[in-house]
Scaffold this motif. Structure first.
Motif, mmCIF file in Angstrom:
data_model
loop_
_atom_site.group_PDB
_atom_site.id
_atom_site.type_symbol
_atom_site.label_atom_id
_atom_site.label_comp_id
_atom_site.label_asym_id
_atom_site.label_seq_id
_atom_site.Cartn_x
_atom_site.Cartn_y
_atom_site.Cartn_z
ATOM 1 N N GLY A 151 0.815 -1.207 0.000
ATOM 2 C CA GLY A 151 0.000 0.000 0.000
ATOM 3 C C GLY A 151 0.850 1.259 0.000
ATOM 4 O O GLY A 151 0.555 2.223 -0.721
ATOM 5 N N ILE A 152 1.905 1.252 0.793
ATOM 6 C CA ILE A 152 2.809 2.400 0.857
ATOM 7 C C ILE A 152 3.515 2.595 -0.480
ATOM 8 O O ILE A 152 3.664 3.731 -0.960
ATOM 9 N N LYS A 153 3.940 1.506 -1.084
ATOM 10 C CA LYS A 153 4.610 1.597 -2.396
ATOM 11 C C LYS A 153 3.692 2.251 -3.424
ATOM 12 O O LYS A 153 4.107 3.127 -4.189
ATOM 13 N N ALA A 154 2.439 1.804 -3.433
ATOM 14 C CA ALA A 154 1.489 2.344 -4.403
ATOM 15 C C ALA A 154 1.143 3.797 -4.108
ATOM 16 O O ALA A 154 1.104 4.636 -5.010
ATOM 17 N N ARG A 155 0.907 4.096 -2.848
ATOM 18 C CA ARG A 155 0.523 5.455 -2.464
ATOM 19 C C ARG A 155 1.655 6.458 -2.678
ATOM 20 O O ARG A 155 1.436 7.564 -3.166
ATOM 21 N N GLY A 156 2.881 6.044 -2.320
ATOM 22 C CA GLY A 156 4.008 6.959 -2.431
ATOM 23 C C GLY A 156 4.818 6.813 -3.698
ATOM 24 O O GLY A 156 5.802 7.539 -3.896
ATOM 25 N N ASN A 157 4.410 5.888 -4.574
ATOM 26 C CA ASN A 157 5.165 5.623 -5.798
ATOM 27 C C ASN A 157 6.647 5.432 -5.468
ATOM 28 O O ASN A 157 7.535 6.019 -6.093
ATOM 29 N N ALA A 158 6.905 4.617 -4.440
ATOM 30 C CA ALA A 158 8.267 4.419 -3.936
ATOM 31 C C ALA A 158 8.574 2.943 -3.795
ATOM 32 O O ALA A 158 7.678 2.097 -3.847
ATOM 33 N N ASP A 159 9.853 2.656 -3.622
ATOM 34 C CA ASP A 159 10.272 1.274 -3.428
ATOM 35 C C ASP A 159 11.518 1.263 -2.560
ATOM 36 O O ASP A 159 12.084 2.316 -2.240
ATOM 37 N N VAL A 160 11.952 0.083 -2.181
ATOM 38 C CA VAL A 160 13.173 -0.057 -1.409
ATOM 39 C C VAL A 160 14.331 0.545 -2.209
ATOM 40 O O VAL A 160 14.431 0.330 -3.415
ATOM 41 N N GLY A 161 15.158 1.334 -1.535
ATOM 42 C CA GLY A 161 16.280 1.981 -2.199
ATOM 43 C C GLY A 161 16.035 3.439 -2.502
ATOM 44 O O GLY A 161 16.961 4.158 -2.903
ATOM 45 N N ASP A 162 14.784 3.902 -2.302
ATOM 46 C CA ASP A 162 14.455 5.305 -2.572
ATOM 47 C C ASP A 162 14.689 6.212 -1.365
ATOM 48 O O ASP A 162 14.421 7.399 -1.421
ATOM 49 N N LYS A 163 15.159 5.663 -0.282
ATOM 50 C CA LYS A 163 15.420 6.383 0.969
ATOM 51 C C LYS A 163 14.109 6.876 1.583
ATOM 52 O O LYS A 163 13.854 8.073 1.718
ATOM 53 N N THR A 164 13.279 5.919 1.969
ATOM 54 C CA THR A 164 12.022 6.208 2.657
ATOM 55 C C THR A 164 11.870 5.212 3.801
ATOM 56 O O THR A 164 12.744 4.367 4.021
ATOM 57 N N LEU A 165 10.762 5.261 4.492
ATOM 58 C CA LEU A 165 10.520 4.318 5.585
ATOM 59 C C LEU A 165 10.503 2.869 5.100
ATOM 60 O O LEU A 165 10.728 1.943 5.885
ATOM 61 N N LEU A 166 10.271 2.666 3.804
ATOM 62 C CA LEU A 166 10.293 1.308 3.255
ATOM 63 C C LEU A 166 11.645 0.635 3.443
ATOM 64 O O LEU A 166 11.728 -0.584 3.587
ATOM 65 N N ASP A 167 12.704 1.437 3.468
ATOM 66 C CA ASP A 167 14.047 0.869 3.603
ATOM 67 C C ASP A 167 14.294 0.274 4.983
ATOM 68 O O ASP A 167 15.244 -0.484 5.164
ATOM 69 N N ALA A 168 13.453 0.602 5.945
ATOM 70 C CA ALA A 168 13.512 -0.052 7.260
ATOM 71 C C ALA A 168 12.364 -1.027 7.426
ATOM 72 O O ALA A 168 12.527 -2.089 8.031
ATOM 73 N N LEU A 169 11.211 -0.682 6.877
ATOM 74 C CA LEU A 169 10.011 -1.506 7.061
ATOM 75 C C LEU A 169 10.131 -2.871 6.380
ATOM 76 O O LEU A 169 9.715 -3.889 6.940
ATOM 77 N N VAL A 170 10.722 -2.906 5.193
ATOM 78 C CA VAL A 170 10.836 -4.176 4.474
ATOM 79 C C VAL A 170 11.831 -5.122 5.155
ATOM 80 O O VAL A 170 11.496 -6.292 5.405
ATOM 81 N N PRO A 171 13.056 -4.675 5.485
ATOM 82 C CA PRO A 171 13.972 -5.579 6.205
ATOM 83 C C PRO A 171 13.420 -6.018 7.560
ATOM 84 O O PRO A 171 13.638 -7.157 7.984
#
Length: 213
Positions: A117-137
């Motif tokens: 959901g975050i990826k779709a909403r923020g058009n972001a992925d791991v490696g883009d320097k967002t909370l995803l870079d901590a949330l996924v690991p």
């Protein structure tokens, strides 16, 4: 009567809320390095409402409860953080709609749903320097711990360690999403505020998990 996993869900949400309130200035100061500095303030205002209205949320099931929390924080958290964090709660809650008990594997699935959901909403992925870079690991660590039959305490600890390591690693990344991306190469040299928030929340959970009701 509240099930153990429902009680744990409430405990996690309460801990997230209190951690965001306690770290309002720290998160804001970190965000101000390359962002507009409102991250800590925005999170605190959203979770302030959660704390204030805690007893009023619909607890007919875990999914409904999480989605009511999502509505509350989305309506109060400003900027991009509101839709991002709100989406995470909505997606996680949607996966367990009608359920009053969840397993470790359910938690993993909820986190995966939140991530998508975050990826779709923020058009972001791991490696883009967002909370995803901590949330996924962090989610990967939880999945591995659950598969290995670890206790809930061991799982939370593994998640906290993974989140901190991943958040620290964002220091060397170039921001590709969010306001920090406007600063270009200046974004290199400081960790992402959202990723750090994930790490701080998990570290708080780790420190209090053994004493939860």
């Amino acid at each position: 009567m509240t099930t153990p996993s429902f009680a744990d869900t409430e405990f996690v949400v309460q801990t997230i809320a209190q951690t965001c309130l306690d770290n309002e200035k720290a998160f804001g100061d970190l965000d101000s390095v390359v962002g507009d500095g409102d991250f800590g303030y925005s999170l605190a205002r959203g979770f302030e409402v959660v704390t204030k209205d805690w007893d009023s949320y619909d607890r007919s099931d875990i999914g409904t409860f999480l989605q009511k929390i999502a509505v509350a924080i989305t309506s109060r958290i400003g900027g991009t953080s509101g839709p991002i964090w709100g989406t995470a709660f909505i997606r996680a809650g949607g996966l367990v709609k009608g359920r009053d008990a969840i397993s470790g594997s359910d938690v993993v699935a909820m986190l995966r749903a939140a991530i998508e959901g975050i990826k779709a909403r923020g058009n972001a992925d791991v490696g883009d320097k967002t909370l995803l870079d901590a949330l996924v690991p962090m989610t990967d660590a939880i999945e591995q711990s659950v598969a290995a039959g670890a206790t809930s305490g061991e799982t939370v600890h593994a998640a906290a360690v993974a989140a901190r390591s991943a958040a620290d690693a964002t220091t060397t990344m170039l921001a590709k999403r969010g306001r920090a991306s406007y600063s270009g190469e200046r974004s290199i040299g400081s960790p992402d505020a959202g990723a750090v928030a994930v790490a701080v929340i998990l570290e708080r959970l780790d420190s209090v998990w053994a004493d939860k009701p």
